[in-house]
Structure formats: structure tokens, C-alpha cells
Design a protein around this motif. Structure first.
Motif, short mmCIF file in Angstrom:
data_model
loop_
_atom_site.label_atom_id
_atom_site.label_comp_id
_atom_site.label_asym_id
_atom_site.label_seq_id
_atom_site.Cartn_x
_atom_site.Cartn_y
_atom_site.Cartn_z
N LYS A 294 -5.88 2.66 12.81
CA LYS A 294 -4.75 3.17 13.59
C LYS A 294 -3.88 2.03 14.09
N ASN A 295 -4.48 0.98 14.60
CA ASN A 295 -3.72 -0.17 15.10
C ASN A 295 -2.98 -0.90 13.99
N ILE A 296 -3.61 -1.08 12.86
CA ILE A 296 -2.96 -1.76 11.72
C ILE A 296 -1.80 -0.91 11.20
N PHE B 165 3.58 0.12 9.87
CA PHE B 165 4.53 1.20 9.63
C PHE B 165 5.35 1.57 10.85
N GLY B 166 4.96 1.06 12.01
CA GLY B 166 5.72 1.31 13.23
C GLY B 166 5.69 2.73 13.73
N GLU B 167 4.66 3.45 13.34
CA GLU B 167 4.54 4.84 13.76
C GLU B 167 3.13 5.08 14.28
N GLU B 168 3.02 6.09 15.11
CA GLU B 168 1.70 6.51 15.57
C GLU B 168 1.08 7.41 14.49
N TYR B 169 -0.16 7.18 14.19
CA TYR B 169 -0.89 8.01 13.20
C TYR B 169 -2.01 8.73 13.87
#
Length: 106
Positions: A95-97, A102-106
Motif C-alpha cells: 500500500k505504501n509503495i 502511483f500517488g493514489e490510495e489503494y
């Protein structure tokens, strides 16, 4: 481009591969399965198997196959606890990588 495989990630992959079969699996198959995922030499994997066995994450038994003994590895309860920890840590790491890449929350 290849990413480095740290010891913890390699341990996690080996434990996950062994955990797939409740009865255990043999060394050569483990190395082939791991090598299909991670670019690592066979000579690197056998010390990982021995260390995980020493840490009570894997147990071994021998079984005859085609006139030869084959060493099988089976995940232990301690190994499952460690694998579950690795899986949890991986989700956070991924999630952090992905957030950075990608500059988005996953």
C-alpha cells in the motif's frame, strides 16, 4: 528492471510455497516454484530452507521416490504464524509503495 529480494521477502515466499500443500513438498519443487516468482539461485534457497527449519518454521521428512530418498518440507504452526505476519506486513508495504509510485490510495 529487477527489484532486490531481501531475506524477509524470500522467507515469506518460501513459506507461502511450502504452505500450499498441507502434506509438504520436496526441495527441488520448492526451488522451481520460488524461481518462477523470484530470480534467485538454487544455492541461495537451500540455506533459506535450513534456516527456516532451524527456526522451527519448517519440519522435514524423507520419502523414497524412484529408488532415492527425497527430502520433504512441511510448514509448522510457528511457520504459519510467521507467514501470517509476513502477509500482514506485505499488505502495508505494498500500500505504501503504490501510494508513492502511483500517488493514489489503494
Amino acid at each position: 528492471m529487477a527489484f532486490n529480494t531481501g531475506a524477509a521477502l524470500l522467507d515469506a515466499v518460501v513459506l507461502a510455497v511450502v504452505a500450499r500443500d498441507a502434506a509438504g513438498t520436496y526441495g527441488y519443487k520448492i526451488t522451481q516454484d520460488v524461481r518462477s516468482i523470484v530470480d534467485v539461485s538454487e544455492s541461495t534457497l537451500y540455506p533459506v530452507l535450513r534456516r527456516l527449519q532451524k527456526d522451527n518454521c519448517l519440519e522435514t521428512y524423507d520419502m523414497e521416490f524412484a529408488g532415492r530418498n527425497r527430502r520433504y518440507y512441511k510448514i509448522t504452526a510457528n511457520g504459519m504464524i510467521r507467514l501470517d505476519g509476513y502477509r500482514h506486513e506485505w499488505k502495508t508495504y505494498r500500500k505504501n509503495i503504490e501510494h508513492v509510485l502511483f500517488g493514489e490510495e489503494y
